[in-house]
Design an enzyme around this catalytic site. Structure first.
Site, mmCIF file in Angstrom:
data_model
loop_
_atom_site.group_PDB
_atom_site.id
_atom_site.type_symbol
_atom_site.label_atom_id
_atom_site.label_comp_id
_atom_site.label_asym_id
_atom_site.label_seq_id
_atom_site.Cartn_x
_atom_site.Cartn_y
_atom_site.Cartn_z
ATOM 1 N N GLN A 114 3.138 38.491 9.954
ATOM 2 C CA GLN A 114 2.007 37.617 9.583
ATOM 3 C C GLN A 114 1.311 37.073 10.836
ATOM 4 O O GLN A 114 0.088 36.997 10.887
ATOM 5 C CB GLN A 114 2.462 36.460 8.683
ATOM 6 C CG GLN A 114 1.311 35.496 8.396
ATOM 7 C CD GLN A 114 1.484 34.675 7.143
ATOM 8 O OE1 GLN A 114 1.799 35.197 6.084
ATOM 9 N NE2 GLN A 114 1.263 33.380 7.253
ATOM 10 N N GLU A 115 2.103 36.725 11.853
ATOM 11 C CA GLU A 115 1.491 36.233 13.100
ATOM 12 C C GLU A 115 0.573 37.306 13.684
ATOM 13 O O GLU A 115 -0.541 37.034 14.130
ATOM 14 C CB GLU A 115 2.591 35.867 14.106
ATOM 15 C CG GLU A 115 2.025 35.444 15.451
ATOM 16 C CD GLU A 115 3.049 34.848 16.401
ATOM 17 O OE1 GLU A 115 4.226 34.687 16.002
ATOM 18 O OE2 GLU A 115 2.676 34.536 17.548
ATOM 19 N N PHE B 128 3.613 28.413 28.393
ATOM 20 C CA PHE B 128 2.480 29.030 27.675
ATOM 21 C C PHE B 128 2.443 28.590 26.207
ATOM 22 O O PHE B 128 2.044 29.385 25.347
ATOM 23 C CB PHE B 128 2.552 30.564 27.699
ATOM 24 C CG PHE B 128 2.641 31.214 29.044
ATOM 25 C CD1 PHE B 128 2.036 30.651 30.157
ATOM 26 C CD2 PHE B 128 3.309 32.426 29.207
ATOM 27 C CE1 PHE B 128 2.108 31.280 31.396
ATOM 28 C CE2 PHE B 128 3.377 33.061 30.435
ATOM 29 C CZ PHE B 128 2.777 32.481 31.545
ATOM 30 N N GLU C 94 1.707 46.458 24.415
ATOM 31 C CA GLU C 94 2.727 47.480 24.731
ATOM 32 C C GLU C 94 3.913 47.323 23.773
ATOM 33 O O GLU C 94 4.455 48.312 23.269
ATOM 34 C CB GLU C 94 3.203 47.334 26.189
ATOM 35 C CG GLU C 94 2.152 47.689 27.239
ATOM 36 C CD GLU C 94 1.037 46.649 27.369
ATOM 37 O OE1 GLU C 94 1.305 45.449 27.197
ATOM 38 O OE2 GLU C 94 -0.111 47.051 27.635
ATOM 39 N N GLY D 214 11.257 32.696 32.447
ATOM 40 C CA GLY D 214 11.972 33.934 32.782
ATOM 41 C C GLY D 214 11.922 35.006 31.720
ATOM 42 O O GLY D 214 12.351 36.144 31.966
ATOM 43 N N GLY E 167 3.162 38.874 21.173
ATOM 44 C CA GLY E 167 3.735 40.198 21.462
ATOM 45 C C GLY E 167 2.662 41.024 22.140
ATOM 46 O O GLY E 167 1.572 41.203 21.589
ATOM 47 N N GLU F 240 9.633 31.608 27.763
ATOM 48 C CA GLU F 240 10.194 30.818 28.863
ATOM 49 C C GLU F 240 9.691 31.392 30.184
ATOM 50 O O GLU F 240 9.228 32.538 30.206
ATOM 51 C CB GLU F 240 11.731 30.897 28.819
ATOM 52 C CG GLU F 240 12.272 30.382 27.496
ATOM 53 C CD GLU F 240 13.797 30.394 27.418
ATOM 54 O OE1 GLU F 240 14.446 30.947 28.342
ATOM 55 O OE2 GLU F 240 14.320 29.848 26.438
#
Ligand SMILES: Cc1cc2nc3c(=O)[nH]c(=O)nc-3n(C[C@H](O)[C@H](O)[C@H](O)COP(=O)(O)OP(=O)(O)OC[C@H]3O[C@@H](n4cnc5c(N)ncnc54)[C@H](O)[C@@H]3O)c2cc1C
Length: 385
Positions: free
Chosen positions: A249-250, A162, A375, A135, A372, A133
């Site tokens: 898996q992603e 995104f 970091e 934010g 992700g 989102e």
């Protein structure tokens, strides 16, 4: 096509090799000739999805009873590699087949699987997952999108940004709070079919540094009435746990993508330095070029051995979060270094759009950020120290 001299890994059985060859032929004839046009127009055609579906290249791991090919993750790996090796890094199919469809298979009710999976496999539906989102990105527990109970169903409100496949998507898994007073325990996954969703609006296709043909977009949900059957599964508050189980898996898929891009960068650079001349010699005859390419090849070879280990672990159901995070972080970091060093060996041509190394360099950058950030990957690895 590969610049690395490694034996075929054990997970590549004969049928996986055949699929790889079939995927390569299909992409070279159906996608490669159009890539430049799609990049120029800033989006690839919707029919790419149905063509890929008809060729059996979507939802390879979904069971045949739900319209998939009934394959294993190994089949998914070679399809994803070929998409990247042919230069179509903007195509959202790895997310559609390897991320969106598995959520439905693993957590959906029988009715949900029958309703959505066959149409995802043909490309009639394009899948997306909307977590981020304006934010909140890394801190997923902080999402502000809400799915509030209303009558027999829910009302969805919120904004996402995104989102990969945002303009083409017909089926969007939306991360929302069914209980905004809770953090992780309040999160549920809501499946939105955009065709029936009054109050759903697509925002801008975002301009970005790379992945020119990808329809990364904003999405808005304003009082979207959803039936109760939009909740993925049968129980509210399971969303965060579902995300945590699927994210390895992603992350592995991103590492596989990065590895294919490294191999392509090396292949292109070796070929170029064997052609181009300066001071009466081929660029590859300079010792610096040889050292740079030797370093890149060594590091890519080490990376590939680790990646094959992770793929084999995943096929055995043993890939843990920390190791998947290592693969995502390590391969995408290395991809950044390798594309940078390779681009340098092209001189000014490396900076020109018509040279694929330039696009690889730009496309590579986001991979340290999405799925992700690296970091966050290090935080996940550090948790197990
Ligand atoms: C091209 C593209 C496609 C994308 N596709 C999708 C999609 O399909 N679906 C989707 O939901 N999202 C998608 N994303 C979003 C992406 O996953 C997020 O951008 C990413 O998770 C980071 O979130 P953020 O941008 O809010 O950064 P922030 O979370 O604001 O992070 C900013 C910086 O702070 C660092 N940081 C944050 N928290 C910590 C911490 N605890 N410790 C140390 N450092 C920290 C981050 O690593 C980063 O460097 C996509 C993004 C891009 C660019």
């Amino acid at each position: 096509m590969t610049a690395l001299d490694l034996p075929r890994p054990a997970w590549m059985s004969e049928d996986v090799v055949l699929l790889e060859e079939q995927a390569r032929r299909f992409m070279q004839s159906e996608f490669t000739p159009h890539l430049e046009g799609w990049n120029q127009q800033g989006m690839y055609e919707r029919e790419v999805w149905t063509k890929a579906g008809a060729a059996g290249l979507l939802c390879a791991t979904m069971p045949e009873q739900y319209g998939g090919a009934g394959g294993t993750f190994a089949h998914e790996v070679v399809i994803n590699r070929e998409i990247s090796l042919c230069g179509f890094d903007s195509f959202g199919a790895p997310l559609h087949s390897g991320i969106v469809a598995p959520y439905i298979l693993h957590y959906g009710t029988e009715e949900q699987k029958q309703r959505w999976l066959p149409r995802l496999a043909t490309g009639e539906l394009v899948g997306a997952i909307a977590m981020t989102e304006p934010g909140t990105g890394s801190d997923l527990q902080g999402v502000r999108t809400t799915a509030k109970r209303s009558g027999n169903g829910y009302v969805l409100n919120g904004a996402k940004t995104f989102i990969t496949n945002g303009q083409h998507a017909d089926l969007i898994i939306v991360v929302a709070k069914t209980d905004p007073t809770e953090k992780a325990k309040g999160v549920s996954l809501m499946v939105v079919e955009t065709a029936d969703a009054a109050g759903f609006r697509r925002g801008r296709k975002l301009k970005k540094l790379g992945l020119d043909a990808a329809d990364t977009s904003e999405l808005f949900f304003e009082d979207v009435a959803l039936p109760a059957s939009s909740l993925l599964g049968t129980e509210e508050g399971q969303g965060f746990a579902q995300l945590m189980r699927e994210l390895p898996q992603e992350r592995l898929i991103v590492a596989i993508h990065a590895m294919a891009m490294m191999e392509r960068a090396l292949e292109l650079t070796i070929a170029y330095t064997k052609e181009r001349q300066a001071f009466g010699r081929k660029i590859i005859e300079f010792q610096n070029s040889q050292f740079v390419l030797a370093e890149c090849k060594t590091e890519a070879t080490v990376a590939k051995v680790f990646l094959d280990h992770c793929i084999a672990q995943h096929l055995d159901g043993k890939l843990d979060t920390a190791t998947a995070s290592m693969a995502k972080y390590w391969h995408t970091d290395l991809l950044g270094k390798i594309t940078d060093r390779c681009l340098q060996l092209f001189g000014g041509y490396g900076y020109m759009d018509e040279y694929p190394i330039s696009r690889l360099y730009r496309d590579a950058r986001v991979m340290r950020i999405y799925a992700g950030t690296n970091e966050i990957m290090k935080l996940l690895i550090a948790r197990g120290l």
